[in-house]
Design a protein around this motif. Structure first.
Motif, mmCIF file in Angstrom:
data_model
loop_
_atom_site.group_PDB
_atom_site.id
_atom_site.type_symbol
_atom_site.label_atom_id
_atom_site.label_comp_id
_atom_site.label_asym_id
_atom_site.label_seq_id
_atom_site.Cartn_x
_atom_site.Cartn_y
_atom_site.Cartn_z
ATOM 1 N N ALA A 48 -18.651 158.625 -108.396
ATOM 2 C CA ALA A 48 -19.029 157.222 -108.212
ATOM 3 C C ALA A 48 -18.589 156.389 -109.398
ATOM 4 C CB ALA A 48 -20.541 157.126 -108.027
ATOM 5 N N PHE A 49 -18.765 156.943 -110.587
ATOM 6 C CA PHE A 49 -18.471 156.202 -111.809
ATOM 7 C C PHE A 49 -16.972 155.936 -111.943
ATOM 8 C CE2 PHE A 49 -18.088 155.594 -116.416
ATOM 9 C CZ PHE A 49 -19.131 154.725 -116.652
ATOM 10 N N ASP A 50 -16.172 156.851 -111.414
ATOM 11 C CA ASP A 50 -14.726 156.717 -111.532
ATOM 12 C C ASP A 50 -14.139 155.776 -110.500
ATOM 13 O OD1 ASP A 50 -14.703 158.410 -113.660
ATOM 14 O OD2 ASP A 50 -14.258 160.209 -112.485
ATOM 15 N N GLY A 51 -14.989 155.136 -109.702
ATOM 16 C CA GLY A 51 -14.499 154.072 -108.845
ATOM 17 C C GLY A 51 -14.525 154.349 -107.369
ATOM 18 N N HIS A 52 -14.928 155.554 -106.976
ATOM 19 C CA HIS A 52 -14.948 155.852 -105.545
ATOM 20 C C HIS A 52 -16.085 155.133 -104.835
ATOM 21 C CE1 HIS A 52 -11.802 158.831 -105.972
ATOM 22 N NE2 HIS A 52 -12.451 159.345 -107.002
ATOM 23 N N ALA A 53 -17.187 154.896 -105.520
ATOM 24 C CA ALA A 53 -18.315 154.155 -104.957
ATOM 25 C C ALA A 53 -19.126 153.606 -106.116
ATOM 26 C CB ALA A 53 -19.185 155.070 -104.088
ATOM 27 N N PRO A 54 -19.661 152.408 -105.990
ATOM 28 C CA PRO A 54 -20.421 151.852 -107.115
ATOM 29 C C PRO A 54 -21.748 152.574 -107.285
ATOM 30 C CG PRO A 54 -20.551 150.403 -105.215
ATOM 31 C CD PRO A 54 -19.584 151.488 -104.858
ATOM 32 N N PRO A 55 -22.035 153.105 -108.472
ATOM 33 C CA PRO A 55 -23.321 153.764 -108.685
ATOM 34 C C PRO A 55 -24.441 152.731 -108.770
ATOM 35 C CG PRO A 55 -22.132 153.634 -110.748
ATOM 36 C CD PRO A 55 -21.206 153.098 -109.696
ATOM 37 N N LEU A 56 -25.642 153.153 -108.403
ATOM 38 C CA LEU A 56 -26.814 152.312 -108.564
ATOM 39 C C LEU A 56 -27.243 152.357 -110.022
ATOM 40 C CD1 LEU A 56 -29.286 150.701 -107.419
ATOM 41 C CD2 LEU A 56 -30.401 152.934 -107.147
ATOM 42 N N ARG A 57 -27.320 151.215 -110.661
ATOM 43 C CA ARG A 57 -27.789 151.140 -112.049
ATOM 44 C C ARG A 57 -29.274 150.810 -112.005
ATOM 45 N NH1 ARG A 57 -24.070 146.440 -113.920
ATOM 46 N NH2 ARG A 57 -24.735 145.836 -111.826
ATOM 47 N N LEU A 58 -30.094 151.805 -112.344
ATOM 48 C CA LEU A 58 -31.545 151.701 -112.223
ATOM 49 C C LEU A 58 -32.180 151.756 -113.602
ATOM 50 C CD1 LEU A 58 -34.252 151.844 -110.611
ATOM 51 C CD2 LEU A 58 -33.916 154.315 -110.496
ATOM 52 N N ALA A 59 -33.005 150.782 -113.917
ATOM 53 C CA ALA A 59 -33.759 150.776 -115.167
ATOM 54 C C ALA A 59 -35.232 150.986 -114.859
ATOM 55 C CB ALA A 59 -33.570 149.457 -115.912
ATOM 56 N N VAL A 60 -35.879 151.878 -115.608
ATOM 57 C CA VAL A 60 -37.310 152.125 -115.500
ATOM 58 C C VAL A 60 -37.942 151.716 -116.819
ATOM 59 C CG1 VAL A 60 -39.113 153.819 -115.060
ATOM 60 C CG2 VAL A 60 -36.888 154.056 -113.937
ATOM 61 N N VAL A 61 -38.854 150.768 -116.764
ATOM 62 C CA VAL A 61 -39.489 150.244 -117.972
ATOM 63 C C VAL A 61 -40.890 150.830 -118.063
ATOM 64 C CG1 VAL A 61 -40.193 148.180 -119.231
ATOM 65 C CG2 VAL A 61 -38.138 148.125 -117.785
ATOM 66 N N GLY A 62 -41.076 151.738 -118.992
ATOM 67 C CA GLY A 62 -42.378 152.371 -119.175
ATOM 68 C C GLY A 62 -42.318 153.857 -118.901
ATOM 69 N N ALA A 63 -42.606 154.675 -119.924
ATOM 70 C CA ALA A 63 -42.556 156.131 -119.793
ATOM 71 C C ALA A 63 -43.950 156.722 -119.786
ATOM 72 C CB ALA A 63 -41.710 156.740 -120.915
ATOM 73 N N GLY A 64 -44.841 156.113 -119.006
ATOM 74 C CA GLY A 64 -46.121 156.721 -118.712
ATOM 75 C C GLY A 64 -45.972 157.643 -117.518
ATOM 76 N N PRO A 65 -47.075 158.105 -116.944
ATOM 77 C CA PRO A 65 -46.966 159.044 -115.815
ATOM 78 C C PRO A 65 -46.190 158.488 -114.632
ATOM 79 C CG PRO A 65 -49.206 159.017 -116.683
ATOM 80 C CD PRO A 65 -48.472 157.915 -117.362
ATOM 81 N N ALA A 66 -46.452 157.236 -114.242
ATOM 82 C CA ALA A 66 -45.763 156.671 -113.079
ATOM 83 C C ALA A 66 -44.280 156.470 -113.358
ATOM 84 C CB ALA A 66 -46.423 155.359 -112.662
ATOM 85 N N GLY A 67 -43.941 155.929 -114.528
ATOM 86 C CA GLY A 67 -42.543 155.705 -114.866
ATOM 87 C C GLY A 67 -41.755 156.994 -114.989
ATOM 88 N N LEU A 68 -42.328 157.996 -115.655
ATOM 89 C CA LEU A 68 -41.637 159.278 -115.791
ATOM 90 C C LEU A 68 -41.462 159.965 -114.444
ATOM 91 C CD1 LEU A 68 -43.350 160.533 -119.055
ATOM 92 C CD2 LEU A 68 -40.872 160.345 -118.728
ATOM 93 N N ALA A 69 -42.497 159.918 -113.604
ATOM 94 C CA ALA A 69 -42.382 160.527 -112.276
ATOM 95 C C ALA A 69 -41.280 159.851 -111.473
ATOM 96 C CB ALA A 69 -43.716 160.446 -111.539
ATOM 97 N N LEU A 70 -41.219 158.515 -111.533
ATOM 98 C CA LEU A 70 -40.166 157.806 -110.815
ATOM 99 C C LEU A 70 -38.792 158.196 -111.343
ATOM 100 C CD1 LEU A 70 -39.120 155.606 -108.905
ATOM 101 C CD2 LEU A 70 -39.437 153.982 -110.748
ATOM 102 N N ALA A 71 -38.638 158.259 -112.667
ATOM 103 C CA ALA A 71 -37.344 158.615 -113.254
ATOM 104 C C ALA A 71 -36.919 160.013 -112.820
ATOM 105 C CB ALA A 71 -37.422 158.515 -114.776
#
Length: 425
Positions: free
Chosen positions: A22-45
């Motif tokens: 994806a990164f090399d141009g075959h498909a655009p990668p989803l750029r995902l930011a997770v703000v907060g490394a508590g239990p919910a944020g870490l589980a989501l990541a």
């Protein structure tokens, strides 16, 4: 490398190959930011790392990576659904958790008294794992005991795929700005753009900026731990409705052979005299308010006090930003569902993105899917919290009759147990 790392490496390598394509141009990668490394944020990541192989995930937290979180003693109550989610992620610290085998909800006098209410003569609801045919209703453990294995799993995954899974510990997010419909700018020292930002930083009610729906309950929660006598039942969570507010004991793992429970003791702020009591007086008051089946309280830790309130957003989604957990809704602890809501939010978001790569469509799905569970929990919790401030004649009797009806009607009790374990589905 450990055996678990060996087993995980092929899956991570496959995901890394997909991302590189994806990164090399075959498909655009989803750029995902997770703000907060508590239990919910870490589980989501971690969920995104596993189930969204074409997503680049950046995890931000102001806390430095080297700061040890394992000793954070705050108590977390997790539903069975949350336990199962963490087991799927292979991060559930079973040895540090105390399973909840039974939940006992009752009302302290003055209330209706009748032999119809059971052996105690008081209105009560008893929900057991055996009755519901599940191994446990949920579990209790400390914040640090949950965050530490989540963070270790994230760091392991990030080390295997450093281009795709990026740790930004020690980097506080100072602001979010969306000036384009398909990107959000994250200011964390430098400005970076992401396709989707998940805000998972919660905090406590007293420290939060006020959201769209807010109400100060003018109640304090006194929290700590109590020691129990050796004959106290194992794995039982108690919630006692008192005239001043709910009083809860959550079972903790034994320590040095001592049976323990986490205490959440809610008091109205204008009648709160707990600060002026000695430990012996606090034990006496709590013991008097609890049902006899709890057993004898033999000790109490220093207590911390937190003001309580409702602070919730009307919607989870705003543009390409979504809030989960306490960042979306901070609730009264009477139902013990705050973190469980956040974990269900995280799972629903990743599932939606896995089914539909169009971000806006996935976000609409999450908003629609999560609304019944979220609003049922908010409304129920808010109603219960406010009801303790009401001094209406007959209110304790009505509450007692409600508890008695739940106990007497198995279909209602099964529905309550199902929502307690898995949320509204």
């Amino acid at each position: 490398m450990s055996q678990s790392q060996d087993a995980a490496a092929p899956a991570f390598a496959q995901a890394s190959d997909a991302f590189d394509a994806a990164f090399d141009g075959h498909a655009p990668p989803l750029r995902l930011a997770v703000v907060g490394a508590g239990p919910a944020g870490l589980a989501l990541a971690l969920l995104a790392a596993r189930y969204l192989p074409q997503a680049q995930v950046s995890l931000f937290d102001a806390r430095p990576l080297e700061r040890d979180v394992s000793g954070d003693p705050r108590t977390l109550a997790l539903s069975l659904g949350s336990v199962q989610l963490l087991q799927r992620l292979r991060v559930w610290p079973a040895a540090q958790a105390q399973a909840i085998r039974e939940v006992h909800v009752s009302q302290a006098p003055p209330t209706l008294s009748s032999a119809w209410f059971g052996p105690s003569g008081e209105p009560e609801v008893r929900i057991s794992a055996a009755e519901q045919r599940v191994p446990q209703l949920g579990a209790v453990l400390s914040y640090g005991q949950l965050v530490a294995p989540l963070q270790a799993a994230w760091q392991q995954a990030s080390a295997l795929e450093p281009r795709r899974l990026i740790s930004r510990f020690g980097q506080a997010v100072d602001g979010l700005k969306q000036d384009r419909p398909d990107e959000v700018e994250v200011d964390a020292g430098i400005a970076e753009r992401f396709d989707l930002v998940v805000v998972a930083e919660g905090g406590v009610f007293s420290e939060q900026a006020r959201k769209a729906l807010t109400h100060d309950y003018r109640q304090n929660a006194w929290v700590g731990t109590v020691n129990l006598s050796a004959d106290s039942p194992v794995g039982v969570a108690y919630e006692r409705f008192t005239r001043r507010g709910p009083l809860a004991l959550l079972p903790l793992p034994d320590r040095d052979g001592q049976r323990r429970a986490a205490l959440i003791w809610c008091q109205p702020q204008d009648e709160d005299e707990v600060a002026g009591l000695s430990d012996a007086q606090r034990l006496t008051v709590i013991q008097h308010q609890l049902p006899a089946r709890v057993g004898r309280l033999t000790g109490i830790s220093p207590l911390k006090c937190f003001p309580l309130g409702l602070n919730a957003e009307r919607t989870l989604v705003e543009g390409r930003r979504i809030r989960i957990g306490n960042a979306a809704q901070t609730l009264h602890p009477v139902a013990g569902q705050g973190l469980n809501l956040g974990l269900r939010d995280a799972f629903a978001l990743v599932e939606a993105l896995r089914r539909d790569p169009v971000v806006d469509t996935a976000l609409r799905r999450v908003e629609w899917q999560r609304a019944p569970d979220r609003w049922a929990t908010i409304v129920t919790t808010d109603f219960l919290a406010r009801s303790f401030a009401w001094r209406w004649p007959g209110l304790p009797a009505a509450r007692g009759l409600g508890l008695a009806a739940l106990q007497a009607l198995p279909p209602l009790k099964r529905a309550l147990a199902g929502q307690m374990m898995f949320g509204r589905r």
